[in-house]
Design an enzyme around this catalytic site. Structure first.
Site, PDB file in Angstrom:
ATOM      1  N   ASP A 181     -21.244   8.086  11.906  1.00 24.27           N
ATOM      2  CA  ASP A 181     -20.370   8.584  10.792  1.00 24.27           C
ATOM      3  C   ASP A 181     -20.898  10.071  10.546  1.00 24.27           C
ATOM      4  O   ASP A 181     -22.043  10.483  10.376  1.00 24.27           O
ATOM      5  CB  ASP A 181     -20.644   7.811   9.428  1.00 24.27           C
ATOM      6  CG  ASP A 181     -19.572   7.840   8.611  1.00 24.27           C
ATOM      7  OD1 ASP A 181     -18.801   6.824   8.440  1.00 24.27           O
ATOM      8  OD2 ASP A 181     -19.063   9.106   8.173  1.00 24.27           O
TER       9      ASP A 181
ATOM     10  N   GLY B 218     -17.139   8.897   4.247  1.00 22.13           N
ATOM     11  CA  GLY B 218     -18.207   7.955   4.247  1.00 22.13           C
ATOM     12  C   GLY B 218     -19.286   8.451   3.490  1.00 22.13           C
ATOM     13  O   GLY B 218     -19.546   9.312   3.136  1.00 22.13           O
TER      14      GLY B 218
ATOM     15  N   SER C 166      -2.210   2.501  12.623  1.00 23.16           N
ATOM     16  CA  SER C 166      -1.713   2.468  11.249  1.00 23.16           C
ATOM     17  C   SER C 166      -0.425   2.041  11.323  1.00 23.16           C
ATOM     18  O   SER C 166       0.530   2.681  12.192  1.00 23.16           O
ATOM     19  CB  SER C 166      -1.663   3.764  10.702  1.00 23.16           C
ATOM     20  OG  SER C 166      -1.251   4.001   9.618  1.00 23.16           O
TER      21      SER C 166
ATOM     22  N   TYR D  83      -0.465  12.512  10.411  1.00 22.95           N
ATOM     23  CA  TYR D  83      -1.314  11.499  10.613  1.00 22.95           C
ATOM     24  C   TYR D  83      -0.961  10.248  11.095  1.00 22.95           C
ATOM     25  O   TYR D  83      -1.408   9.774  12.124  1.00 22.95           O
ATOM     26  CB  TYR D  83      -1.672  11.115   8.934  1.00 22.95           C
ATOM     27  CG  TYR D  83      -2.487   9.699   9.027  1.00 22.95           C
ATOM     28  CD1 TYR D  83      -3.769   9.507   9.131  1.00 22.95           C
ATOM     29  CD2 TYR D  83      -1.841   8.351   8.723  1.00 22.95           C
ATOM     30  CE1 TYR D  83      -4.607   8.444   8.911  1.00 22.95           C
ATOM     31  CE2 TYR D  83      -2.588   7.319   8.631  1.00 22.95           C
ATOM     32  CZ  TYR D  83      -3.968   7.390   8.866  1.00 22.95           C
ATOM     33  OH  TYR D  83      -4.486   6.076   8.698  1.00 22.95           O
TER      34      TYR D  83
ATOM     35  N   ASN E 294      -2.040  -0.273   4.608  1.00 19.75           N
ATOM     36  CA  ASN E 294      -2.497  -0.049   3.068  1.00 19.75           C
ATOM     37  C   ASN E 294      -3.417  -0.931   2.796  1.00 19.75           C
ATOM     38  O   ASN E 294      -3.230  -2.090   1.773  1.00 19.75           O
ATOM     39  CB  ASN E 294      -1.315  -0.043   2.190  1.00 19.75           C
ATOM     40  CG  ASN E 294      -0.377   1.001   2.428  1.00 19.75           C
ATOM     41  OD1 ASN E 294       0.513   1.013   3.301  1.00 19.75           O
ATOM     42  ND2 ASN E 294      -0.530   2.023   1.710  1.00 19.75           N
TER      43      ASN E 294
HETATM   44  C1  UD1 Z   1      -0.364   5.464   4.830  1.00 17.80           C
HETATM   45  C2  UD1 Z   1      -0.282   4.560   5.850  1.00 17.80           C
HETATM   46  C3  UD1 Z   1      -1.497   3.746   6.193  1.00 17.80           C
HETATM   47  C4  UD1 Z   1      -2.730   4.453   6.122  1.00 17.80           C
HETATM   48  C5  UD1 Z   1      -2.900   5.454   5.078  1.00 17.80           C
HETATM   49  C6  UD1 Z   1      -3.937   6.239   5.116  1.00 17.80           C
HETATM   50  C7  UD1 Z   1       2.389   4.096   5.624  1.00 17.80           C
HETATM   51  C8  UD1 Z   1       3.117   2.985   5.316  1.00 17.80           C
HETATM   52  N1  UD1 Z   1       0.952   3.700   5.497  1.00 17.80           N
HETATM   53  O1  UD1 Z   1      -0.647   5.099   3.523  1.00 17.80           O
HETATM   54  O2  UD1 Z   1      -1.188   2.909   7.059  1.00 17.80           O
HETATM   55  O3  UD1 Z   1      -3.775   3.648   6.440  1.00 17.80           O
HETATM   56  O4  UD1 Z   1      -1.506   6.292   4.802  1.00 17.80           O
HETATM   57  O5  UD1 Z   1      -4.151   6.979   3.885  1.00 17.80           O
HETATM   58  O6  UD1 Z   1       2.483   5.053   5.835  1.00 17.80           O
HETATM   59  N2  UD1 Z   1       1.078   7.416  -4.540  1.00 17.80           N
HETATM   60  C9  UD1 Z   1       1.157   7.352  -5.804  1.00 17.80           C
HETATM   61  N3  UD1 Z   1       0.280   7.907  -6.845  1.00 17.80           N
HETATM   62  C10 UD1 Z   1      -0.922   8.487  -6.459  1.00 17.80           C
HETATM   63  C11 UD1 Z   1      -1.214   8.099  -4.874  1.00 17.80           C
HETATM   64  C12 UD1 Z   1      -0.324   7.504  -3.958  1.00 17.80           C
HETATM   65  O7  UD1 Z   1       2.050   6.883  -6.407  1.00 17.80           O
HETATM   66  O8  UD1 Z   1      -1.870   8.652  -7.142  1.00 17.80           O
HETATM   67  C13 UD1 Z   1       1.972   6.524  -3.693  1.00 17.80           C
HETATM   68  C14 UD1 Z   1       2.095   7.502  -2.548  1.00 17.80           C
HETATM   69  O9  UD1 Z   1       3.032   8.499  -2.792  1.00 17.80           O
HETATM   70  C15 UD1 Z   1       2.734   6.262  -1.497  1.00 17.80           C
HETATM   71  C16 UD1 Z   1       2.012   5.058  -2.135  1.00 17.80           C
HETATM   72  O10 UD1 Z   1       1.479   5.247  -3.219  1.00 17.80           O
HETATM   73  O11 UD1 Z   1       3.903   6.075  -1.795  1.00 17.80           O
HETATM   74  C17 UD1 Z   1       0.750   4.590  -1.069  1.00 17.80           C
HETATM   75  O12 UD1 Z   1       0.045   5.695  -1.046  1.00 17.80           O
HETATM   76  P1  UD1 Z   1      -1.324   5.775  -0.051  1.00 17.80           P
HETATM   77  O13 UD1 Z   1      -2.403   4.943  -0.815  1.00 17.80           O
HETATM   78  O14 UD1 Z   1      -1.686   7.121  -0.047  1.00 17.80           O
HETATM   79  O15 UD1 Z   1      -1.073   5.178   1.248  1.00 17.80           O
HETATM   80  P2  UD1 Z   1       0.147   5.541   2.450  1.00 17.80           P
HETATM   81  O16 UD1 Z   1       0.409   6.749   2.235  1.00 17.80           O
HETATM   82  O17 UD1 Z   1       1.286   4.311   1.974  1.00 17.80           O
END
Ligand code: UD1
Length: 311
Positions: free
Chosen positions: A32, A37, A118, A142, A171
């Site tokens: 790592d 990490g 992913s 990504y 996720n």
């Molecule tokens: C994406 C990938 C996932 C990957 C991850 C790495 C998809 C479908 N999934 O996850 O496979 O492992 O990236 O980071 O693309 N959000 C809020 N408020 C916050 C933070 C996030 O509303 O404070 C929303 C984001 O805009 C998003 C959702 O929550 O719509 C999930 O976000 P996040 O947890 O960052 O993961 P993804 O981008 O979905």
């Protein structure tokens, strides 16, 4: 008993894999670069060999695969928004390092490489749930980098006979997910905010949906992929097969935590996918996989962990 290398093993998912491998009596080496990490994630696990190093350096990759039977390649810069801001840095971590791991594994006669792929590869294609034979449509650097990683995996199987399996994560959440950066996973950020009595921010209208997957399910799926006979060269979803909106997620967490604050809404986030939900039929047939911890139970465990940790 086998000798395992967990790349990114000091991170969230990697440390859970290392822990379960040790519990099953395997030898575990972790490499790592500690970019996201932490040594502390491994502190409670006996007998893990730790190497600090960056896999974007081929010499590091060659050194750490020496004597290894199975590589679980989890090291990455795992963030959509970070890759949008700095695609070069995330390309180096997500593609250059992955190619180095493959070359080193091929030359060291590693038995199998399992890659953290992913769900972001699917992008905004209209059909749900997402099946592995649907066309990829990456919307962020990504997502593209993770897709290229999968293609490198399959190519190394076809070209050099190195067994590889790509597991598409959806996720993932659970204990030890670091909530300290704005790029952290949304569940960790929401729990941290609600426990502190501050309002979580929902990007956009909150009607986007995700197949949030408790980390124990991913550990189970990945370890099944190490031995599944027909998995080599394949790309396989591992998730729960359901989906929940960000608004529902937030309200569920408000209920579990007993919080009195409500979320605020900000602008949409660039590179975001609208809906994400896995078809887990292929994982069932090739890996004998079924989710071991349902979403609600995983969420309760996770909240309990953040209540008592310093995260
Ligand atoms: C994406 C990938 C996932 C990957 C991850 C790495 C998809 C479908 N999934 O996850 O496979 O492992 O990236 O980071 O693309 N959000 C809020 N408020 C916050 C933070 C996030 O509303 O404070 C929303 C984001 O805009 C998003 C959702 O929550 O719509 C999930 O976000 P996040 O947890 O960052 O993961 P993804 O981008 O979905």
């Amino acid at each position: 008993m086998a000798r395992y290398l967990v790349t990114g093993g000091a991170g969230f998912i990697g440390s859970h894999l290392a822990e379960e491998l040790r519990r099953r009596g395997h030898d575990v080496r972790v490499v790592d670069n500690l970019s996201t990490g932490k040594r502390a994630n491994l502190a409670h696990i006996e007998g893990v060999e730790f190497v600090e190093g960056d896999l974007a350096d081929l010499d590091v990759a060659r050194r750490v695969v020496d004597g290894i039977d199975v590589v679980l390649h989890q090291a990455a810069i795992p963030s959509v928004p970070k890759s949008v801001l700095d695609p070069v840095a995330s390309n180096r971590a997500n593609i250059d390092a992955t190619l180095n791991v493959l070359v080193a594994a091929r030359d060291a006669n590693v038995r199998r490489v399992v890659f953290a792929a992913s769900s972001s590869a699917y992008g905004n294609t209209p059909t749900l749930p997402k099946r592995e034979d649907m066309p990829a449509h990456p919307l962020s650097p990504y997502a593209l980098q993770k897709l290229v990683g999968e293609q490198y995996m399959a190519m190394f199987t076809a070209l050099y006979g190195l067994e590889t399996v790509s597991i598409r994560y959806f996720n993932v959440f659970g204990p030890r997910q670091d909530p300290s950066s704005p790029y952290s996973g949304v569940i960790s950020l929401f729990i941290k905010a609600l426990l502190a009595g501050t309002a979580p921010t929902i990007h956009g209208d909150g009607e986007q949906t995700r197949d949030f997957t408790y980390v124990a399910n991913v550990v189970d799926g990945v370890l099944r992929a190490v031995t599944a006979p027909d998995a080599a060269g394949r790309v396989i979803n591992v998730a729960t097969g359901g989906r929940i909106s960000l608004n529902e997620l937030c309200q569920t967490l408000v209920g579990i935590i007993g919080a009195s604050v409500q979320p605020t809404h900000g602008p949409d986030r660039a590179g975001d996918v609208k809906d994400s939900q896995a078809d887990i039929g292929l994982a069932a047939s090739l890996l004998g996989y079924a989710p071991v911890v349902p979403f609600d139970e995983g969420l309760r465990h996770t909240v309990a962990w953040y209540r008592t940790s310093q995260a």
